[in-house]
Design a protein around this motif. Structure first.
Motif, PDB file in Angstrom:
ATOM      1  N   SER A  20      -6.909   2.544   6.594  1.00 41.42           N
ATOM      2  CA  SER A  20      -7.253   1.125   6.489  1.00 41.42           C
ATOM      3  C   SER A  20      -5.969   0.310   6.488  1.00 41.42           C
ATOM      4  N   GLN A  21      -6.073  -0.910   6.972  1.00 37.47           N
ATOM      5  CA  GLN A  21      -4.900  -1.783   6.976  1.00 37.47           C
ATOM      6  C   GLN A  21      -4.916  -2.690   5.756  1.00 37.47           C
ATOM      7  N   ALA A  22      -3.763  -2.881   5.170  1.00 33.77           N
ATOM      8  CA  ALA A  22      -3.605  -3.784   4.029  1.00 33.77           C
ATOM      9  C   ALA A  22      -2.351  -4.597   4.254  1.00 33.77           C
ATOM     10  N   TYR A  23      -2.105  -5.530   3.334  1.00 32.95           N
ATOM     11  CA  TYR A  23      -0.909  -6.359   3.430  1.00 32.95           C
ATOM     12  C   TYR A  23      -0.072  -6.203   2.168  1.00 32.95           C
ATOM     13  N   ALA A  24       1.190  -5.877   2.367  1.00 39.49           N
ATOM     14  CA  ALA A  24       2.128  -5.750   1.260  1.00 39.49           C
ATOM     15  C   ALA A  24       3.045  -6.964   1.227  1.00 39.49           C
ATOM     16  N   GLY A  25       3.394  -7.403   0.026  1.00 36.50           N
ATOM     17  CA  GLY A  25       4.328  -8.511  -0.107  1.00 36.50           C
ATOM     18  C   GLY A  25       5.744  -8.093   0.244  1.00 36.50           C
ATOM     19  N   VAL A  26       6.460  -8.991   0.881  1.00 28.44           N
ATOM     20  CA  VAL A  26       7.861  -8.756   1.237  1.00 28.44           C
ATOM     21  C   VAL A  26       8.683  -9.932   0.728  1.00 28.44           C
ATOM     22  N   ASP A  43       6.884  -0.102   0.378  1.00 27.50           N
ATOM     23  CA  ASP A  43       7.688   1.085   0.062  1.00 27.50           C
ATOM     24  C   ASP A  43       7.394   1.622  -1.333  1.00 27.50           C
ATOM     25  N   HIS A  44       6.463   0.980  -2.034  1.00 30.02           N
ATOM     26  CA  HIS A  44       6.162   1.367  -3.418  1.00 30.02           C
ATOM     27  C   HIS A  44       4.670   1.678  -3.547  1.00 30.02           C
ATOM     28  N   PRO A  45       4.275   2.903  -3.184  1.00 28.08           N
ATOM     29  CA  PRO A  45       2.847   3.262  -3.221  1.00 28.08           C
ATOM     30  C   PRO A  45       2.237   3.167  -4.606  1.00 28.08           C
ATOM     31  N   GLU A  46       3.068   3.203  -5.652  1.00 28.53           N
ATOM     32  CA  GLU A  46       2.524   3.070  -7.002  1.00 28.53           C
ATOM     33  C   GLU A  46       1.869   1.705  -7.213  1.00 28.53           C
ATOM     34  N   LEU A  47       2.278   0.713  -6.431  1.00 33.21           N
ATOM     35  CA  LEU A  47       1.681  -0.613  -6.566  1.00 33.21           C
ATOM     36  C   LEU A  47       0.279  -0.666  -5.961  1.00 33.21           C
TER      37      LEU A  47
END
Length: 229
Positions: A20-26, A43-47
């Motif tokens: 699935s596609q998601a959006y991560a903050g940069v 880069d932080h899968p724990e989030l």
């Protein structure tokens, strides 16, 4: 020289093999039109595991699992304070390496917050020069009125040394801001509240004045300027 926030699409693979596609903050720091630092939440899968609202699911697309809504440079050590509404947490990021130094609130809280100290869908988290940590707690998922929370944090030992809440007596499901003035009064941006655009309150929550605006009601942030000279 400035710091900007953006979003980056990422693919998340689930145990059943579906993606699935998601959006991560940069968070990106730019100086003289060059990128001098970039922190990529992907880069932080724990989030992803810390998500509590709009979390990725294999049948959904475009999940906003972090929803970064404020960034501040810590006035003491120049690291970054990042508020993530959809994890109900604030993270501190080392500006030289991008490493997460601690998380306050949410599923991965490092400070052992009590139930009353926990916050929901917060905005505008900031560390003050006197080492008090202030944020606007929308309280959305708890269906409570918004609050201003003031922590004194021992960052080394990850302990809350002192805590205070200031009730706003208004339900503000999203948006909102807080500015601590020199006389300890607070200037509040009322976000999505229909009956308030901004107000000035004392440290007990008593309002000195309130501003209202015509539609649209929302004020994402509000600031008080003693003078514009």
């Amino acid at each position: 020289h400035y710091i900007v926030l953006g979003y980056k699409p990422i693919d998340i693979e689930f145990p059943n093999g579906r993606i699935s596609q998601a959006y991560a903050g940069v968070v990106q720091e730019q100086k003289n039109e060059k990128v001098v630092f970039e922190w990529d939440g992907g880069d932080h899968p724990e989030l992803i595991a810390a998500c509590q609202k709009d979390c990725p699911q294999w049948m959904d697309k475009n999940a906003d699992f972090m929803h970064v809504n404020s960034i501040q440079v810590d006035p003491k050590d120049n690291n970054l304070i990042i508020s993530m509404a959809n994890t109900y947490s604030v993270v501190k990021v080392k500006r030289s390496s991008g490493k997460i130094m601690w998380q306050l609130g949410g599923k991965q809280d490092d400070f052992g917050l009590t139930p009353n100290q926990k916050f929901h869908r917060q905005h505008d988290a900031q560390m003050l020069t006197n080492r008090r940590f202030v944020l606007f707690d929308n309280g959305y998922n708890a269906k409570k009125s918004a609050r201003i929370l003031i922590f004194k944090l021992d960052e080394k030992n990850k302990i809350v040394e002192d805590f205070k809440e200031i009730p706003l007596r208004t339900f503000i499901p999203f948006m909102g801001s807080v500015q601590v003035l020199n006389n300890e009064n607070l200037f509040i941006g009322c976000g999505s509240s229909h009956g308030c655009a901004a107000k000035l309150i004392d440290k007990s929550g008593k309002a000195y004045f309130r501003m209202v605006v015509n539609r649209p009601y929302t004020t994402y942030r509000a600031y008080f300027f003693p003078t514009l000279d």
